[in-house]
Design a protein around this motif. Structure first.
Motif, mmCIF file in Angstrom:
data_model
loop_
_atom_site.group_PDB
_atom_site.id
_atom_site.type_symbol
_atom_site.label_atom_id
_atom_site.label_comp_id
_atom_site.label_asym_id
_atom_site.label_seq_id
_atom_site.Cartn_x
_atom_site.Cartn_y
_atom_site.Cartn_z
ATOM 1 N N GLU A 190 22.444 27.549 70.854
ATOM 2 C CA GLU A 190 23.085 28.602 71.645
ATOM 3 C C GLU A 190 22.379 29.946 71.446
ATOM 4 O O GLU A 190 22.178 30.710 72.399
ATOM 5 N N TYR A 191 21.988 30.211 70.217
ATOM 6 C CA TYR A 191 21.282 31.469 69.940
ATOM 7 C C TYR A 191 19.855 31.422 70.472
ATOM 8 O O TYR A 191 19.356 32.385 71.057
ATOM 9 N N ASP A 192 19.213 30.266 70.300
ATOM 10 C CA ASP A 192 17.801 30.140 70.686
ATOM 11 C C ASP A 192 17.598 30.261 72.187
ATOM 12 O O ASP A 192 16.735 31.009 72.655
ATOM 13 N N LEU A 193 18.384 29.544 72.961
ATOM 14 C CA LEU A 193 18.156 29.501 74.405
ATOM 15 C C LEU A 193 19.029 30.460 75.202
ATOM 16 O O LEU A 193 18.668 30.859 76.302
ATOM 17 N N ALA A 194 20.195 30.807 74.660
ATOM 18 C CA ALA A 194 21.104 31.676 75.418
ATOM 19 C C ALA A 194 21.328 33.037 74.764
ATOM 20 O O ALA A 194 22.001 33.887 75.341
ATOM 21 N N GLY A 195 20.785 33.224 73.566
ATOM 22 C CA GLY A 195 20.962 34.493 72.878
ATOM 23 C C GLY A 195 22.385 34.756 72.435
ATOM 24 O O GLY A 195 22.771 35.903 72.176
ATOM 25 N N VAL A 196 23.179 33.698 72.302
ATOM 26 C CA VAL A 196 24.592 33.839 71.950
ATOM 27 C C VAL A 196 24.755 33.781 70.443
ATOM 28 O O VAL A 196 24.307 32.842 69.788
ATOM 29 N N VAL A 197 25.392 34.789 69.882
ATOM 30 C CA VAL A 197 25.774 34.793 68.472
ATOM 31 C C VAL A 197 27.260 34.487 68.401
ATOM 32 O O VAL A 197 28.083 35.276 68.876
ATOM 33 N N ARG A 198 27.605 33.349 67.870
ATOM 34 C CA ARG A 198 29.018 32.982 67.802
ATOM 35 C C ARG A 198 29.749 33.946 66.866
ATOM 36 O O ARG A 198 29.297 34.201 65.748
ATOM 37 N N GLU A 199 30.874 34.448 67.303
ATOM 38 C CA GLU A 199 31.624 35.448 66.551
ATOM 39 C C GLU A 199 32.982 34.892 66.122
ATOM 40 O O GLU A 199 33.372 33.787 66.490
ATOM 41 N N ARG A 200 33.714 35.679 65.370
ATOM 42 C CA ARG A 200 35.053 35.300 64.934
ATOM 43 C C ARG A 200 36.023 35.359 66.108
ATOM 44 O O ARG A 200 36.009 36.307 66.896
ATOM 45 N N THR A 201 36.869 34.347 66.199
ATOM 46 C CA THR A 201 37.811 34.271 67.322
ATOM 47 C C THR A 201 39.227 33.943 66.869
ATOM 48 O O THR A 201 40.042 33.466 67.664
ATOM 49 N N GLY A 202 39.524 34.181 65.590
ATOM 50 C CA GLY A 202 40.869 33.895 65.111
ATOM 51 C C GLY A 202 41.180 32.419 65.164
ATOM 52 O O GLY A 202 40.390 31.585 64.732
ATOM 53 N N GLY A 203 42.330 32.073 65.749
ATOM 54 C CA GLY A 203 42.731 30.674 65.817
ATOM 55 C C GLY A 203 42.199 29.932 67.020
ATOM 56 O O GLY A 203 42.454 28.734 67.173
ATOM 57 N N ALA A 204 41.462 30.611 67.893
ATOM 58 C CA ALA A 204 40.979 29.979 69.121
ATOM 59 C C ALA A 204 39.686 29.216 68.885
ATOM 60 O O ALA A 204 38.946 29.476 67.931
ATOM 61 N N LEU A 205 39.421 28.279 69.790
ATOM 62 C CA LEU A 205 38.163 27.541 69.793
ATOM 63 C C LEU A 205 37.336 28.089 70.952
ATOM 64 O O LEU A 205 37.624 27.802 72.112
ATOM 65 N N PRO A 206 36.340 28.909 70.657
ATOM 66 C CA PRO A 206 35.639 29.632 71.732
ATOM 67 C C PRO A 206 34.960 28.709 72.727
ATOM 68 O O PRO A 206 34.328 27.715 72.361
ATOM 69 N N GLY A 207 35.139 29.015 74.003
ATOM 70 C CA GLY A 207 34.480 28.258 75.059
ATOM 71 C C GLY A 207 35.147 26.954 75.403
ATOM 72 O O GLY A 207 34.655 26.207 76.254
ATOM 73 N N ILE A 208 36.258 26.647 74.741
ATOM 74 C CA ILE A 208 36.986 25.397 74.993
ATOM 75 C C ILE A 208 38.450 25.779 75.124
ATOM 76 O O ILE A 208 39.105 26.092 74.127
ATOM 77 N N VAL A 209 38.993 25.784 76.333
ATOM 78 C CA VAL A 209 40.277 26.437 76.621
ATOM 79 C C VAL A 209 41.251 25.470 77.308
ATOM 80 O O VAL A 209 40.853 24.747 78.230
ATOM 81 N N PRO A 210 42.549 25.495 76.856
ATOM 82 C CA PRO A 210 43.078 26.260 75.736
ATOM 83 C C PRO A 210 43.077 25.446 74.443
ATOM 84 O O PRO A 210 43.363 24.249 74.452
ATOM 85 N N SER A 211 42.772 26.098 73.346
ATOM 86 C CA SER A 211 42.887 25.516 72.011
ATOM 87 C C SER A 211 43.077 26.671 71.059
ATOM 88 O O SER A 211 42.125 27.400 70.774
ATOM 89 N N ASN A 212 44.313 26.844 70.600
ATOM 90 C CA ASN A 212 44.608 28.044 69.828
ATOM 91 C C ASN A 212 45.865 27.827 68.990
ATOM 92 O O ASN A 212 46.508 26.774 69.072
ATOM 93 N N THR A 213 46.167 28.825 68.188
ATOM 94 C CA THR A 213 47.381 28.827 67.384
ATOM 95 C C THR A 213 48.392 29.768 68.027
ATOM 96 O O THR A 213 48.041 30.898 68.401
ATOM 97 N N TYR A 214 49.627 29.302 68.142
ATOM 98 C CA TYR A 214 50.671 30.079 68.801
ATOM 99 C C TYR A 214 51.899 30.155 67.896
ATOM 100 O O TYR A 214 52.141 29.250 67.086
#
Length: 408
Positions: free
Chosen positions: A219-243
């Protein structure tokens, strides 16, 4: 253990303390390997870690179950010679000293494998056996940080957090146990214990963590994306979270499959979102993450945890309360799978331990005994090594080897 275990006949020498090395050998011991743990006369520090009972760590009971404790002063040349003799009878050595320590003692893999070519030597360290950082101390927390896990753990508006267990050490231990099995498979394919080819398994804590980081690198190499902190969510995969539910309990809802998302929305009474063509697939849901999470959060906070679980399980939506250990003790799934074992400490006190996993249908693992007293098996192991009672008596008298008396 109802059967000898799949690793019965495998002899493992543990030269390690605390977590990574000992957890690696614990896995092998649970499935039948004979694990001889070499301890200093002071004992492994984990004996005094976390919650104690009668001066002994409860963690020790599980971390060293099924192992034999031999207490040896390795600062004494005679102690090192005993360890060397045990090493040359072993199939596997597992160690987590800082690189170079065993070499100084004449117990490094180059020397031992030269004398016993079939030996598998598992080395766990902070940074591995090579590279500019190899000589630096590196605990699990450092491996978690360098390997990328800490950076993505926590909420985006706060500093990174620690996962509540020593996950970096445990991941390294799992890689070490897997590496040992791969190396033994090669040894057996090239001649077995007598003349097969041994090798070194080099596990760095930071690399074991790094190996778990999913698509971080491409993701970083080809898309320049640095994965960041997202709390209880699963980034890019929706919905998946803590409620949060109305009674204050927290629940994880994973409605990220396309069909699952529709069932989730219908169960919530949100037919508008269930039939929204723009939300039919994950790529359409990702830009509307906040909207979807707000809808789910509003639904859960208006209901107690039991109603949320009952409704979503009936709709075949993956859902779980976030369990505490108290929840585990009462949960029917844990009980049905016998994941909590009943044992007794040496003083007779009842104690529950986690059961062995994974579950094998023919050669399951099991608990034969709990973590041993310091040096409890010293006499037996040295006797099997060929030492006479007189020789052992001298070593005990001069503090080269020790054993802690049985309680009572």
């Amino acid at each position: 253990m109802s059967t000898p275990g799949a690793l019965h006949g495998l002899k493992v020498l543990e030269l390690g303390t605390l977590i990574a090395g000992p957890f690696c050998t614990r896995l092998l011991a649970e499935f039948g390997a004979e694990v001889i743990k070499i301890e200093s006369p002071e004992g492994d520090p984990i004996r005094q870690w976390r919650v104690l009972h009668e001066g002994n760590s409860l963690w020790w009971s599980v971390q060293s179950r099924n192992k034999k404790s031999v207490a040896v002063n390795m600062k004494d040349a005679r102690g090192r010679d005993l360890v060397r003799r045990l090493a040359l009878e072993a199939d596997v050595i597992v160690e987590n000293y800082r690189p170079g320590v065993l070499e100084k003692w004449g117990l490094g893999p180059a020397e031992l494998i030269r004398e016993r070519p079939s030996l598998v030597f598992v080395r766990l360290s902070g940074y591995g056996q090579t590279g500019p950082m190899k000589d630096l101390p590196g605990f699990g927390a450092v491996g978690e940080s360098m390997g990328g896990m800490r950076y993505v753990s926590g909420h985006p508006d706060r500093p990174p957090v620690r996962i509540g267990i020593s996950i970096g050490d445990s991941l390294a231990a799992l890689h070490g146990a897997f590496g040992a099995m791969v190396a033994l498979r090669h040894r057996d394919a090239t001649g077995g214990k007598a003349c097969g080819q041994g090798q070194v398994v080099d596990v760095a804590l930071y690399e074991a963590v790094f190996n778990m980081m999913e698509s971080l690198v491409p993701e970083y190499d080809l898309a320049g994306v640095v994965r960041e902190r997202t709390g209880g969510a699963l980034p890019g995969i929706v919905p998946s979270n803590t409620y949060t539910c109305g009674d204050g309990a927290n629940v994880v809802i994973a409605g990220n499959g396309d069909a699952i998302f529709k069932r989730l929305m219908l169960a919530m009474g949100r037919d508008d979102l269930a039939h929204d063509a723009g939300l039919a697939t994950n790529d359409g849901r990702v830009p509307r993450t906040a909207e979807i999470d707000a809808a789910i959060g509003a639904w859960t906070v208006a209901r107690g945890i039991d109603e949320v679980l009952t409704t979503l399980k009936a709709a075949d939506v993956p859902v779980s309360k976030i369990y505490s250990v108290a929840d585990m003790f009462a949960d029917p799934q844990f009980l049905a799978r016998r994941m909590i074992e009943q044992h007794r400490l040496a003083d007779g006190t009842p104690i529950k331990l986690p059961a062995v996993t994974p579950k094998l249908s023919v050669t399951p693992g099991g608990t034969q005994w709990l973590g041993p007293r310091l040096g409890e098996h010293t006499r037996d192991v040295l006797g099997a090594l060929g030492l006479s009672e007189g020789e052992m008596g001298t070593l005990f008298a001069e503090g080269v080897v020790v054993e802690k008396p049985a309680p009572g």
